[in-house]
Design a protein around this motif. Structure first.
Motif, PDB file in Angstrom:
ATOM      1  N   UNK A  58       0.822  -1.194   0.000  1.00  0.00           N
ATOM      2  CA  UNK A  58       0.000   0.000   0.000  1.00  0.00           C
ATOM      3  C   UNK A  58       0.859   1.247   0.000  1.00  0.00           C
ATOM      4  N   UNK A  59       0.204   2.384  -0.022  1.00  0.00           N
ATOM      5  CA  UNK A  59       0.895   3.662   0.052  1.00  0.00           C
ATOM      6  C   UNK A  59       1.106   4.013   1.515  1.00  0.00           C
ATOM      7  N   UNK A  60       2.313   4.367   1.849  1.00  0.00           N
ATOM      8  CA  UNK A  60       2.624   4.719   3.239  1.00  0.00           C
ATOM      9  C   UNK A  60       1.970   6.045   3.600  1.00  0.00           C
ATOM     10  N   UNK A  61       1.436   6.088   4.806  1.00  0.00           N
ATOM     11  CA  UNK A  61       0.822   7.322   5.293  1.00  0.00           C
ATOM     12  C   UNK A  61       1.909   8.279   5.768  1.00  0.00           C
ATOM     13  N   UNK A  62       1.541   9.513   5.946  1.00  0.00           N
ATOM     14  CA  UNK A  62       2.475  10.515   6.465  1.00  0.00           C
ATOM     15  C   UNK A  62       2.981  10.100   7.847  1.00  0.00           C
ATOM     16  N   UNK A  63       2.097   9.522   8.655  1.00  0.00           N
ATOM     17  CA  UNK A  63       2.489   9.075   9.997  1.00  0.00           C
ATOM     18  C   UNK A  63       3.501   7.933   9.936  1.00  0.00           C
TER      19      UNK A  63
END
Length: 100
Positions: free
Chosen positions: A83-88
């Motif tokens: 998946x796409x990594x979140x900012x956190x």
């Protein structure tokens, strides 16, 4: 526990295979989460496998070591499961990054 070197190596190999199989079955767990929580991920395992092969003079490419861990070509795994990594997640990785 007093065991001989051959048995110890066989046990360690069995544990490695079990860990790899477990990670293959947990495609919901992202590498960035593993890095943030444990300090290693599937790529680390494949790199360690490659380094061990290199140290023994065994012919194992980076792609082959990744396929040994992922159970499929790395690019296929990324397209299918990553998946796409979140900012956190990215912030946590930057904070905890230890050279991986």
């Amino acid at each position: 526990m007093a065991i001989d070197d051959k048995t110890r190596t066989e046990l360690e190999a069995a544990v490695f295979r079990r860990l790899v199989e477990h990670l293959r079955s947990r495609t919901d767990v992202q590498n960035i989460d593993l890095m943030n929580l444990a300090g290693f991920c599937r790529n680390c395992l494949s790199n360690w496998l490659k380094e061990a092969a290199d140290a023994k003079g065994a012919d194992l490419s980076k792609d082959e070591s990744r396929e040994a861990v992922y159970g499929m070509p790395y690019e296929t795994w990324k397209q299918t499961y990553q998946g796409t990594a979140s900012a956190e997640q990215l912030a946590a990785m930057k904070k905890a990054q230890n050279g991986h």
